[in-house]
Motif scaffolding. Structure first.
Motif, short mmCIF file in Angstrom:
data_model
loop_
_atom_site.label_atom_id
_atom_site.label_comp_id
_atom_site.label_asym_id
_atom_site.label_seq_id
_atom_site.Cartn_x
_atom_site.Cartn_y
_atom_site.Cartn_z
N ALA A 1 43.52 50.55 38.99
CA ALA A 1 42.28 49.99 39.52
C ALA A 1 41.78 50.72 40.76
CB ALA A 1 42.46 48.51 39.82
N GLU A 2 42.72 51.11 41.67
CA GLU A 2 42.31 51.62 42.96
C GLU A 2 42.96 52.93 43.37
OE1 GLU A 2 42.35 48.60 46.07
OE2 GLU A 2 42.40 47.04 44.53
N GLY A 3 43.88 53.46 42.57
CA GLY A 3 44.58 54.69 42.91
C GLY A 3 45.89 54.41 43.63
N TRP A 4 46.76 55.42 43.67
CA TRP A 4 48.10 55.23 44.24
C TRP A 4 48.07 55.01 45.75
CZ3 TRP A 4 52.11 53.59 41.86
CH2 TRP A 4 52.21 53.79 40.48
N ASP A 5 47.03 55.46 46.43
CA ASP A 5 46.95 55.20 47.87
C ASP A 5 46.86 53.71 48.17
OD1 ASP A 5 47.15 57.87 48.49
OD2 ASP A 5 44.98 58.16 48.74
N ALA A 6 46.34 52.93 47.23
CA ALA A 6 46.19 51.49 47.42
C ALA A 6 47.50 50.74 47.19
CB ALA A 6 45.13 50.94 46.49
N VAL A 7 48.47 51.41 46.60
CA VAL A 7 49.75 50.74 46.29
C VAL A 7 50.63 50.78 47.53
CG1 VAL A 7 51.79 50.73 44.80
CG2 VAL A 7 49.55 51.36 43.86
N THR A 8 50.75 49.64 48.17
CA THR A 8 51.63 49.48 49.33
C THR A 8 52.53 48.29 49.07
OG1 THR A 8 50.11 47.98 50.50
CG2 THR A 8 49.83 50.37 50.89
N THR A 9 53.63 48.22 49.79
CA THR A 9 54.52 47.06 49.60
C THR A 9 53.81 45.76 49.99
OG1 THR A 9 55.54 47.50 51.74
CG2 THR A 9 56.69 48.33 49.78
N ARG A 10 52.96 45.83 50.99
CA ARG A 10 52.23 44.62 51.39
C ARG A 10 51.31 44.15 50.27
NH1 ARG A 10 47.36 43.56 52.85
NH2 ARG A 10 46.75 45.72 53.15
N ARG A 11 50.53 45.08 49.69
CA ARG A 11 49.62 44.72 48.59
C ARG A 11 50.39 44.24 47.37
NH1 ARG A 11 44.62 47.44 48.09
NH2 ARG A 11 44.26 46.00 46.37
N LEU A 12 51.52 44.89 47.08
CA LEU A 12 52.31 44.46 45.93
C LEU A 12 52.91 43.08 46.17
CD1 LEU A 12 54.14 47.72 44.85
CD2 LEU A 12 52.35 46.50 43.61
N ALA A 13 53.39 42.83 47.37
CA ALA A 13 53.96 41.51 47.69
C ALA A 13 52.92 40.42 47.48
CB ALA A 13 54.49 41.49 49.12
N GLU A 14 51.68 40.69 47.90
CA GLU A 14 50.60 39.73 47.69
C GLU A 14 50.32 39.54 46.21
OE1 GLU A 14 47.27 41.33 49.82
OE2 GLU A 14 48.19 40.98 51.80
N LYS A 15 50.30 40.65 45.48
CA LYS A 15 49.94 40.60 44.05
C LYS A 15 50.99 39.85 43.22
CE LYS A 15 48.04 43.68 40.53
NZ LYS A 15 46.85 42.88 40.28
N VAL A 16 52.26 40.08 43.51
CA VAL A 16 53.31 39.43 42.72
C VAL A 16 53.78 38.12 43.34
CG1 VAL A 16 54.09 41.60 41.70
CG2 VAL A 16 55.19 40.75 43.77
N GLU A 17 53.26 37.81 44.53
CA GLU A 17 53.58 36.57 45.23
C GLU A 17 55.06 36.45 45.57
OE1 GLU A 17 51.87 33.51 42.76
OE2 GLU A 17 49.85 33.97 43.45
N TYR A 18 55.62 37.56 46.02
CA TYR A 18 56.97 37.59 46.58
C TYR A 18 56.86 38.20 47.97
CZ TYR A 18 59.01 36.65 41.97
OH TYR A 18 59.36 36.08 40.77
N SER A 19 57.84 37.93 48.79
CA SER A 19 57.83 38.51 50.13
C SER A 19 58.20 39.99 50.05
CB SER A 19 58.83 37.77 51.03
OG SER A 19 60.15 38.02 50.56
#
Length: 195
Positions: free
Chosen positions: A28-46
């Motif tokens: 959707a947004e490219g690999w630069d958008a993939v951060t642990t913070r964004r992933l944590a929000e997306k999967v709803e895990y810390s």
């Protein structure tokens, strides 16, 4: 089911959920958008839960790349033609279609920096399977040439085409002509080996 088995299954499901979320975000947004913070929000895990699965973004990209190579191997296998058709052309078309339809996945596999051990004894099976499908496609035109080296040239050519197409640097009207020229060059070299 034992508690241990349930925990292992849940861990495997979380692991896959993180990989899937990274792929979706990258597409959707490219690999630069993939951060642990964004992933944590997306999967709803810390973030600590993410770090219990992956050391960081590089490890996630690596896992995505390995999974992608498995998918590429499966698609190349499925593209094998019936008798009388060119296996080399079928593999080339399937490879380029994969790169075109899954640009972020392709980027993770072959463009992003990675510690994947290409060309070593530690190479994951999925990478071996994908390369093996290309080897099998090239084998009929190898002539007297080194099969693995010829396959690397074929793969490099496909990768160059795929990368330049993704960047909008090649004219779509010439897609078939480029492929004809590449396959013709491989076949012509085989004919020269026979002389």
């Amino acid at each position: 089911m034992s508690i241990q088995n349930r925990r292992e299954r849940e861990r495997a499901e979380r692991h896959q959920l993180i990989i899937d979320a990274a792929r979706e975000l990258a597409e959707a947004e490219g690999w630069d958008a993939v951060t642990t913070r964004r992933l944590a929000e997306k999967v709803e895990y810390s973030q600590p839960v993410l770090y219990s699965h992956f050391k960081g973004k590089d490890a996630i990209v690596r896992a995505v790349a390995i999974q992608g190579c498995g998918e590429l191997a499966r698609l190349l296998r499925e593209a094998r033609p019936s008798r009388g058709e060119s296996r080399l052309r079928a593999a080339a078309e399937a490879y380029l279609k994969f790169a075109r339809e899954r640009p972020a996945l392709y980027d993770a596999m072959f463009v992003q920096q990675s510690d994947l051990p290409w060309g070593t004894e530690e190479v994951p099976q999925e990478l071996l399977d994908a390369f093996g499908e290309l080897v099998a496609a090239v084998e009929p035109v190898r002539g007297e040439r080194d099969l693995e080296a010829l396959t690397e040239v074929f793969w490099s050519s496909l990768h160059g085409i795929a990368t330049l197409m993704q960047g909008g640097r090649l004219r779509p009207a010439h897609d078939e002509t480029r492929l004809d020229l590449l396959l013709g060059a491989l076949s012509l070299a085989q004919d020269e080996d026979r002389l």
